[in-house]
Design a protein around this motif. Structure first.
Motif, short mmCIF file in Angstrom:
data_model
loop_
_atom_site.label_atom_id
_atom_site.label_comp_id
_atom_site.label_asym_id
_atom_site.label_seq_id
_atom_site.Cartn_x
_atom_site.Cartn_y
_atom_site.Cartn_z
N CYS A 64 0.85 -1.20 0.00
CA CYS A 64 0.00 0.00 0.00
C CYS A 64 0.88 1.24 0.00
N SER A 65 0.27 2.40 -0.13
CA SER A 65 1.05 3.64 -0.22
C SER A 65 1.74 3.98 1.10
N LYS A 66 1.16 3.56 2.25
CA LYS A 66 1.79 3.85 3.54
C LYS A 66 3.04 3.00 3.76
N CYS A 67 3.03 1.76 3.32
CA CYS A 67 4.19 0.89 3.50
C CYS A 67 5.25 1.13 2.43
N LEU A 68 4.89 1.78 1.32
CA LEU A 68 5.85 2.07 0.25
C LEU A 68 6.26 3.54 0.34
N ASP A 69 6.97 3.88 1.45
CA ASP A 69 7.31 5.29 1.71
C ASP A 69 8.80 5.49 1.91
N ASN A 70 9.63 4.54 1.64
CA ASN A 70 11.09 4.67 1.79
C ASN A 70 11.70 5.01 0.44
N LYS A 71 12.41 6.14 0.40
CA LYS A 71 13.02 6.59 -0.83
C LYS A 71 14.39 5.97 -0.99
N MET A 72 14.71 5.66 -2.25
CA MET A 72 15.96 4.98 -2.51
C MET A 72 16.32 5.20 -3.98
N PHE A 73 17.61 5.32 -4.26
CA PHE A 73 18.08 5.51 -5.63
C PHE A 73 18.29 4.14 -6.26
N LEU A 74 17.63 3.93 -7.40
CA LEU A 74 17.75 2.67 -8.11
C LEU A 74 18.57 2.88 -9.38
N PRO A 75 19.66 2.12 -9.52
CA PRO A 75 20.48 2.30 -10.74
C PRO A 75 19.75 1.88 -12.02
N LYS A 76 18.88 0.87 -11.93
CA LYS A 76 18.21 0.43 -13.16
C LYS A 76 17.21 1.45 -13.69
N LEU A 77 16.69 2.31 -12.76
CA LEU A 77 15.80 3.40 -13.20
C LEU A 77 16.52 4.73 -13.32
N ASN A 78 17.74 4.77 -12.70
CA ASN A 78 18.54 6.00 -12.70
C ASN A 78 17.74 7.17 -12.12
N ALA A 79 17.01 6.84 -11.03
CA ALA A 79 16.21 7.87 -10.37
C ALA A 79 15.94 7.41 -8.96
N GLU A 80 15.48 8.36 -8.15
CA GLU A 80 15.16 8.08 -6.76
C GLU A 80 13.65 7.83 -6.66
N THR A 81 13.29 6.64 -6.21
CA THR A 81 11.89 6.25 -6.11
C THR A 81 11.60 5.70 -4.73
N LYS A 82 10.29 5.47 -4.48
CA LYS A 82 9.84 4.91 -3.22
C LYS A 82 9.86 3.38 -3.31
N VAL A 83 10.50 2.78 -2.27
CA VAL A 83 10.60 1.32 -2.21
C VAL A 83 10.08 0.86 -0.86
N CYS A 84 10.03 -0.48 -0.66
CA CYS A 84 9.57 -1.04 0.60
C CYS A 84 10.68 -0.99 1.64
N ALA A 85 10.33 -1.38 2.85
CA ALA A 85 11.28 -1.32 3.96
C ALA A 85 12.40 -2.34 3.79
N LYS A 86 12.10 -3.55 3.26
CA LYS A 86 13.12 -4.58 3.09
C LYS A 86 14.16 -4.15 2.07
N CYS A 87 13.73 -3.53 0.98
CA CYS A 87 14.69 -3.05 -0.02
C CYS A 87 15.54 -1.91 0.53
N LYS A 88 14.94 -1.08 1.37
CA LYS A 88 15.72 0.01 2.00
C LYS A 88 16.77 -0.54 2.95
N PRO A 103 24.73 -10.34 0.46
CA PRO A 103 24.27 -10.53 -0.94
C PRO A 103 22.83 -10.04 -1.11
N LYS A 104 22.60 -9.47 -2.25
CA LYS A 104 21.29 -8.90 -2.53
C LYS A 104 20.35 -10.01 -3.02
N THR A 105 19.49 -10.46 -2.14
CA THR A 105 18.46 -11.45 -2.48
C THR A 105 17.10 -10.89 -2.13
#
Length: 306
Positions: A27-51, A60-62
């Motif tokens: 949901c939009s409340k749980c997807l509120d962590n900002k993070m820079f993604l190289p594959k998008l080459n932009a800063e987007t909102k990701v989940c807490a586990k990815c942050k 290792p990134k799993t």
């Protein structure tokens, strides 16, 4: 569907969004962590586990699915559950785990003990009992369906033997067959004439005529009577045709016809000498035809009403 973090179901107000890094639904409340993604080459909102995985670069990134996802599909490994969580396990979950365990144990059994006889028995059980209908019953059913006798169905088709006759023999056989057919027709005609003669004699008796005065040769008398009957019938038909012609002349008389044009129903002014119909001047010109003889006319005046 529900959020993989807070387990709240999605609705019109709580829309489903996907994490651009791991791809799971939040949901939009749980997807509120900002993070820079190289594959998008932009800063987007990701989940807490990815942050959190970004904060630990040495690991290792799993991409591991959240716990709510495993609880929802019931795929938690029973070996990873401790004794404290086993008490909180529901009865339905326990039944599902038991079934999964039995399925896993059944897969490990090697089918080496299965023989050809076992396979034949299983196939026989699947097919069921074989029908015991005999050929005679099948032929009788087929004859009933077609509406023909049993011999027509059960008899095997026999090919005709080759014709080894010469042309002269074939011609002689055809002539013989024609003569036999002619004899049959002659015999039938004679029998028919005899029956007709008997019927006429009975009719004469019923009418009260004297049978002794009849001619001893009934066939010749019948021929004479038939010729006389034909002559009288022809005369009667001619008289009838003459009477009908007179009636038609009486029915279609000039005094009974209406003084109107045959096409436009206006007052008729001329009569066509070819078809004898009444027309006004304009319709006669349209009707005029040299080939049919409708090119001449005579003046016409309507009869006066008395």
């Amino acid at each position: 569907m529900s959020c993989n973090s807070c387990a709240k179901p999605f609705s019109l107000l709580r829309k489903e969004k996907g994490c651009p890094n791991c791809g799971f639904s939040y949901c939009s409340k749980c997807l509120d962590n900002k993070m820079f993604l190289p594959k998008l080459n932009a800063e987007t909102k990701v989940c807490a586990k990815c942050k959190n995985s970004q904060l630990k670069p040495n690991e290792p990134k799993t991409f591991e699915a959240p716990d709510a996802y495993y609880r929802r599909i019931g795929a938690i490994d029973p070996n990873q559950l401790d004794n404290s969580n086993s008490n909180a396990r529901t009865k339905d979950d326990q039944l599902i785990l038991d079934r999964l365990q039995k399925l896993k144990e059944g897969r490990n059994v090697t089918p080496a003990s299965t023989t050809d006889e076992d396979i034949k028995k299983r196939l026989q059980n699947i097919k069921g009992e074989t029908p015991t209908t005999s050929d005679a019953e099948i032929y009788s059913r087929l004859a009933k369906l077609r509406g023909v006798p049993l011999e027509a169905v059960s008899a095997k088709p026999v090919l005709p033997p080759p014709d080894t006759r010469t042309e002269q023999e074939q011609a002689n056989d055809l002539i013989k067959q024609y003569m036999e057919q002619t004899n049959i027709d002659t015999k039938y005609t004679e029998e028919f004439d005899g029956l007709i003669g008997d019927i006429e004699a009975r009719m004469q008796k019923l009418k009260g005529d004297n049978p002794a005065s009849q001619d001893p040769a009934p066939i010749q008398k019948n021929d004479e009577s038939e010729s006389e009957d034909e002559e009288t019938a022809v005369k009667r038909i001619v008289e009838k045709i003459k009477a009908e012609a007179v009636l038609e002349d009486d029915i279609i008389s000039p005094s009974d016809e209406l003084p109107f044009c045959e096409i436009c129903n206006e007052d008729a002014r001329m009569r066509c000498l070819g078809c004898k119909y009444l027309f006004c001047k304009r319709c006669f010109l349209d009707h005029k035809d040299d080939d049919d003889g409708c090119n001449r006319y005579e003046p016409y005046e309507a009869p006066k009403v008395q």
